[in-house]
Design an enzyme around this catalytic site. Structure first.
Site, PDB file in Angstrom:
ATOM      1  N   GLY A   1      11.264  -4.074   3.635  1.00  0.00           N
ATOM      2  CA  GLY A   1      12.593  -4.124   3.013  1.00  0.00           C
ATOM      3  C   GLY A   1      12.838  -5.257   2.053  1.00  0.00           C
TER       4      GLY A   1
ATOM      5  N   ASN B   1       9.411   8.562   4.514  1.00  0.00           N
ATOM      6  CA  ASN B   1       8.351   9.234   3.771  1.00  0.00           C
ATOM      7  C   ASN B   1       7.370   9.905   4.735  1.00  0.00           C
ATOM      8  OD1 ASN B   1       5.354   8.088   3.572  1.00  0.00           O
ATOM      9  ND2 ASN B   1       6.715   6.366   4.056  1.00  0.00           N
TER      10      ASN B   1
ATOM     11  N   LYS C   1      -3.419  -4.447   9.428  1.00  0.00           N
ATOM     12  CA  LYS C   1      -2.004  -4.109   9.260  1.00  0.00           C
ATOM     13  C   LYS C   1      -1.446  -3.587  10.574  1.00  0.00           C
ATOM     14  CE  LYS C   1       1.084  -1.762   6.030  1.00  0.00           C
ATOM     15  NZ  LYS C   1       1.123  -0.942   4.778  1.00  0.00           N
TER      16      LYS C   1
ATOM     17  N   VAL D   1       4.115  11.204   3.295  1.00  0.00           N
ATOM     18  CA  VAL D   1       3.122  11.502   2.262  1.00  0.00           C
ATOM     19  C   VAL D   1       1.826  12.000   2.890  1.00  0.00           C
ATOM     20  CG1 VAL D   1       1.751  10.524   0.384  1.00  0.00           C
ATOM     21  CG2 VAL D   1       4.143   9.835   0.678  1.00  0.00           C
ATOM     22  N   GLY D   2       1.439  11.396   4.011  1.00  0.00           N
ATOM     23  CA  GLY D   2       0.268  11.878   4.729  1.00  0.00           C
ATOM     24  C   GLY D   2      -1.064  11.393   4.214  1.00  0.00           C
TER      25      GLY D   2
ATOM     26  N   ASN E   1      -6.888  -0.601   1.231  1.00  0.00           N
ATOM     27  CA  ASN E   1      -6.338  -0.173   2.512  1.00  0.00           C
ATOM     28  C   ASN E   1      -7.198   0.959   3.082  1.00  0.00           C
ATOM     29  OD1 ASN E   1      -4.413   1.681   4.189  1.00  0.00           O
ATOM     30  ND2 ASN E   1      -3.347  -0.276   4.083  1.00  0.00           N
TER      31      ASN E   1
ATOM     32  N   SER F   1       0.824  -1.207   0.000  1.00  0.00           N
ATOM     33  CA  SER F   1       0.000   0.000   0.000  1.00  0.00           C
ATOM     34  C   SER F   1       0.860   1.260   0.000  1.00  0.00           C
ATOM     35  CB  SER F   1      -0.918   0.002   1.227  1.00  0.00           C
ATOM     36  OG  SER F   1      -1.696   1.178   1.269  1.00  0.00           O
TER      37      SER F   1
ATOM     38  N   CYS G   1      -2.892   4.634  11.994  1.00  0.00           N
ATOM     39  CA  CYS G   1      -3.366   6.024  11.914  1.00  0.00           C
ATOM     40  C   CYS G   1      -3.566   6.610  13.311  1.00  0.00           C
ATOM     41  CB  CYS G   1      -4.686   6.087  11.148  1.00  0.00           C
ATOM     42  SG  CYS G   1      -4.551   5.580   9.427  1.00  0.00           S
TER      43      CYS G   1
END
Length: 299
Positions: free
Chosen positions: A242, A68, A163, A70-71, A98, A20, A128
């Site tokens: 990774g 990252n 997740k 990105v938000g 997602n 995602s 989140c």
């Protein structure tokens, strides 16, 4: 057939899933190869309202990794259902949606939109921040995670994948809690909270100060957590963290994963997932293996 795996009752032609965020909605990768080669993709995290994402630096390379911020930039769950998912259905692979939000009500509204489709799996992003609990992520404390997973389970008949955050107080307790609350499978790990500082500007690189670390640097941590979780739950696990080649995939499967998601590596090499699938097939032939189940969880 050697690479076929099942996540619950959903069949994947191979264990390779685009992670995602890193594969967005598949449009960019589709310029390089037929997405139907993949087992699936987990599309970019979606919220009930459109989000513009964070400002300032979005990506920042770090030794053996990528940070990252990105938000959760996305056009909304409704837009995905109406405009994006119909296009994705042309490909012969499993689409994982997602779901994200700032409150439990937000998640349930996203799920309500996704229930309008025939996509098979909802991946619940519990990393989140929960605005009603002071901004702490849903996936840090078991009590909060139980509440959101139970509510989501009641809201859909679709396969529910949760997740997990590496920032959970105890990853094994968190996994057991989510399964007891109704998770059909688990994916882990999400990015690790990290910090980069520009010493010349004397400030953090990211406007939000901290950001998510992914890439090879987190792979040993992700492997350990996948093995830890595999020891305490009996549901499919999707390993993330990774993965850059077929050997990394095999390591996650040997640690107990059923499938994997490939993320940051797509930024460096857009052909990485088809290459991994080809190399996995060659490995299976060399080793005389008929199924990945023969090596799953052997560590």
């Amino acid at each position: 057939m050697r690479l076929k795996v099942n996540i619950g009752d959903i069949e994947f032609k191979n264990p390779i899933i685009g992670a995602s965020g890193t594969v967005a909605y598949g449009k960019e990768l589709a310029k390089h190869y037929d997405l139907s080669l993949l087992g699936g993709i987990s599309v970019k995290g979606m919220t009930i309202e459109p989000r513009p994402g964070n400002t300032g630096t979005i990506y920042y390379p770090t030794p053996s990794g990528l940070m990252n911020s990105v938000g959760l930039k996305n056009p909304s769950a409704g837009y995905f259902v109406e405009r994006i998912y119909p296009h994705l259905k042309q490909y012969d692979l499993n689409i994982i949606a997602n779901a994200a939000g700032s409150t439990i009500e937000d998640y349930l509204k996203v799920i309500e939109q996704l229930n309008r489709t025939d996509l098979p799996i909802i991946e619940l992003n519990i990393s989140c921040p929960n605005v009603k609990e002071g901004g702490m992520a849903f996936g840090v404390k078991c009590e909060t995670a139980r509440e959101i997973v139970q509510a989501s389970r009641s809201a859909t008949d679709k396969h529910l994948m949760v997740k997990l955050s590496p920032n959970a107080e105890n990853i094994q307790d968190m996994a057991v809690t989510c399964v007891e609350a109704g998770a059909d499978s688990l994916s882990l790990i999400n990015t690790i909270s990290a910090l980069a500082i520009d010493v010349h500007k004397k400030k953090a690189v990211f406007n939000n100060v901290t950001a998510g670390l992914s890439g090879p640097a987190i792979r040993p941590i992700a492997l350990r957590m996948v093995r830890d979780v595999a020891q305490v739950v009996d549901v499919p696990i999707v390993g993330i963290g990774g993965i850059e080649n077929y050997e990394h995939v095999l390591a996650f499967i040997m640690a107990g994963a059923t499938a994997v998601q490939v993320g940051s590596a797509n930024h460096d090499n857009p052909m990485v997932m088809p290459e991994i699938i080809k190399d996995l097939e060659s490995y299976m032939q060399r080793e005389g293996l008929q199924s990945l189940e023969e090596i799953r969880g052997i560590i």
